[in-house]
Write an enzyme that holds these catalytic residues in place. Sequence first.
Site, PDB file in Angstrom:
ATOM      1  N   GLU A 172      -5.282   1.658   2.223  1.00  0.00           N
ATOM      2  CA  GLU A 172      -5.129   0.491   3.113  1.00  0.00           C
ATOM      3  C   GLU A 172      -5.410   0.864   4.548  1.00  0.00           C
ATOM      4  O   GLU A 172      -6.042   0.116   5.287  1.00  0.00           O
ATOM      5  CB  GLU A 172      -3.709  -0.079   2.978  1.00  0.00           C
ATOM      6  CG  GLU A 172      -3.510  -1.428   3.684  1.00  0.00           C
ATOM      7  CD  GLU A 172      -3.096  -1.321   5.150  1.00  0.00           C
ATOM      8  OE1 GLU A 172      -3.061  -2.357   5.825  1.00  0.00           O
ATOM      9  OE2 GLU A 172      -2.810  -0.195   5.634  1.00  0.00           O
ATOM     10  N   GLU A 173      -4.905   2.036   4.945  1.00  0.00           N
ATOM     11  CA  GLU A 173      -4.950   2.405   6.370  1.00  0.00           C
ATOM     12  C   GLU A 173      -6.373   2.686   6.866  1.00  0.00           C
ATOM     13  O   GLU A 173      -6.600   2.791   8.067  1.00  0.00           O
ATOM     14  CB  GLU A 173      -4.043   3.622   6.629  1.00  0.00           C
ATOM     15  CG  GLU A 173      -2.555   3.368   6.395  1.00  0.00           C
ATOM     16  CD  GLU A 173      -1.917   2.449   7.423  1.00  0.00           C
ATOM     17  OE1 GLU A 173      -2.604   2.016   8.359  1.00  0.00           O
ATOM     18  OE2 GLU A 173      -0.712   2.157   7.268  1.00  0.00           O
ATOM     19  N   HIS A 212       3.294   3.251  13.169  1.00  0.00           N
ATOM     20  CA  HIS A 212       2.295   4.325  13.271  1.00  0.00           C
ATOM     21  C   HIS A 212       2.738   5.478  14.173  1.00  0.00           C
ATOM     22  O   HIS A 212       1.973   6.403  14.411  1.00  0.00           O
ATOM     23  CB  HIS A 212       0.910   3.800  13.687  1.00  0.00           C
ATOM     24  CG  HIS A 212       0.207   3.098  12.565  1.00  0.00           C
ATOM     25  ND1 HIS A 212      -1.148   2.908  12.539  1.00  0.00           N
ATOM     26  CD2 HIS A 212       0.684   2.555  11.419  1.00  0.00           C
ATOM     27  CE1 HIS A 212      -1.485   2.259  11.417  1.00  0.00           C
ATOM     28  NE2 HIS A 212      -0.374   2.025  10.727  1.00  0.00           N
ATOM     29  N   HIS A 253       0.821  -1.208   0.000  1.00  0.00           N
ATOM     30  CA  HIS A 253       0.000   0.000   0.000  1.00  0.00           C
ATOM     31  C   HIS A 253       0.855   1.259   0.000  1.00  0.00           C
ATOM     32  O   HIS A 253       1.894   1.327   0.656  1.00  0.00           O
ATOM     33  CB  HIS A 253      -1.022  -0.013   1.137  1.00  0.00           C
ATOM     34  CG  HIS A 253      -0.509   0.121   2.534  1.00  0.00           C
ATOM     35  ND1 HIS A 253      -0.323   1.346   3.136  1.00  0.00           N
ATOM     36  CD2 HIS A 253      -0.185  -0.794   3.476  1.00  0.00           C
ATOM     37  CE1 HIS A 253       0.081   1.162   4.388  1.00  0.00           C
ATOM     38  NE2 HIS A 253       0.183  -0.129   4.622  1.00  0.00           N
ATOM     39  N   ASP A 310       4.157  -5.830   3.635  1.00  0.00           N
ATOM     40  CA  ASP A 310       3.804  -4.756   4.573  1.00  0.00           C
ATOM     41  C   ASP A 310       4.704  -4.873   5.800  1.00  0.00           C
ATOM     42  O   ASP A 310       5.425  -5.850   5.955  1.00  0.00           O
ATOM     43  CB  ASP A 310       2.324  -4.863   4.967  1.00  0.00           C
ATOM     44  CG  ASP A 310       1.714  -3.513   5.359  1.00  0.00           C
ATOM     45  OD1 ASP A 310       2.468  -2.601   5.786  1.00  0.00           O
ATOM     46  OD2 ASP A 310       0.487  -3.374   5.256  1.00  0.00           O
ATOM     47  N   ASP A 352       5.675   2.312   7.039  1.00  0.00           N
ATOM     48  CA  ASP A 352       4.395   1.629   6.798  1.00  0.00           C
ATOM     49  C   ASP A 352       3.637   2.428   5.739  1.00  0.00           C
ATOM     50  O   ASP A 352       3.019   3.433   6.090  1.00  0.00           O
ATOM     51  CB  ASP A 352       3.619   1.537   8.102  1.00  0.00           C
ATOM     52  CG  ASP A 352       2.241   0.928   7.932  1.00  0.00           C
ATOM     53  OD1 ASP A 352       1.943   0.391   6.865  1.00  0.00           O
ATOM     54  OD2 ASP A 352       1.447   1.010   8.893  1.00  0.00           O
TER      55      ASP A 352
HETATM   56 CO    CO Z   1      -0.390   0.878   8.870  1.00  0.00          CO
HETATM   57 ZN    ZN Z   2       0.768  -1.044   6.431  1.00  0.00          ZN
END
Ligand code: CO
Ligand code: ZN
Length: 329
Positions: free
Chosen positions: A192-193, A301, A61, A215, A162
């Site tokens: 994606e998130e 994150h 992603h 990922d 990420d």
């Molecule tokens: Co993420």
């Molecule tokens: Zn991710």
Amino acid sequence: MKQLIQKLTETFSPSGYEGAIRDVIRAEVTPLADEVRVDQMGSLIVRKGPKGGKKIMIAAHMDEIGLIATHIDAKGFVRFTNIGGVRPQNMMGGRVRFVNGTRGVIYAEPIEKPSDTPAIEKFYIDVGATSDKNHPVKVGDVCGFDRTFMDLGDRLVAKSMDDRIGCAVAIEALRALKETPHEVYFVFTVQEEVGLRGAGTSAYGVAPDLGFSIDVTGWGDTPGIKNFIVALGNGPAIKVKDGGMLADPRIIHWMTSTAEKNKIPYQREVLLGGTTDATAMQVSRAGVPVGCISIPCRYVHAPSEMVDYNDVQNAVKLIAAMLSNPVEI
Ligand code: CO
Ligand code: ZN
């Protein structure tokens, strides 16, 4: 490859606003691919290999977590809500950059117990404005965290590792893939998130025979973490299970046997929470055998996410080896 990682992680593209990162990736992959297109949701679909081969979809992603302005008060402070899994404890004092280029700093109202973390409603962005008149931010404007890339040698730190590190691995695997008997689709997915949205629609469009995602995953090798053994530097992680998916045993075997044959280090992963694009691919159409190759990543994150460069390079080697040879699934 470090330069590519820096370029990808220093681009701002929160979910729904992937235009900037898509342009960067498209420029990288176009000389390497047999076909490049963008689907209706905005995912970038990159084919390599002859048509008529086994269709293999690899999803990474390209969106990142961010914030979206909900209102601007009379003094010019921007209130916001999250796009994806932004934790309040990771925001205080952070800097943001809006898609329109406006920059600002995040802080929060005082709370009664200073040891508590304020709720997201207590936070605001200060862009240096003194009123809501002629304000550079409108309701609905979107921003990402503003952090530069940091090279610590074997360890690399940036915002949006990420999943820009997954995008970097996909690009380098495409570069390393000289010949393949398969119809390989590298798909750089959107949104994606916020719920694996682009992977679901792309998988429907590509209709793969099998696939996997690339990922980040969590980490177990810093103080105070128990019951999770994935560690930076021990190789890419081959996912067995996460919070949304049970990997197909045939895909796991394809990954582990290729790693062993090519003497590429790997670790096995069972992640309790969180999931990846593979979950949406697995239940697309009549179902797709899937798995996931994870890059172990500390501080996922938070605005500074850390990976090990050897894991990254070994993931590239593993994926290129997997795609170079016939696969019986
Ligand atoms: Co993420
Ligand atoms: Zn991710």
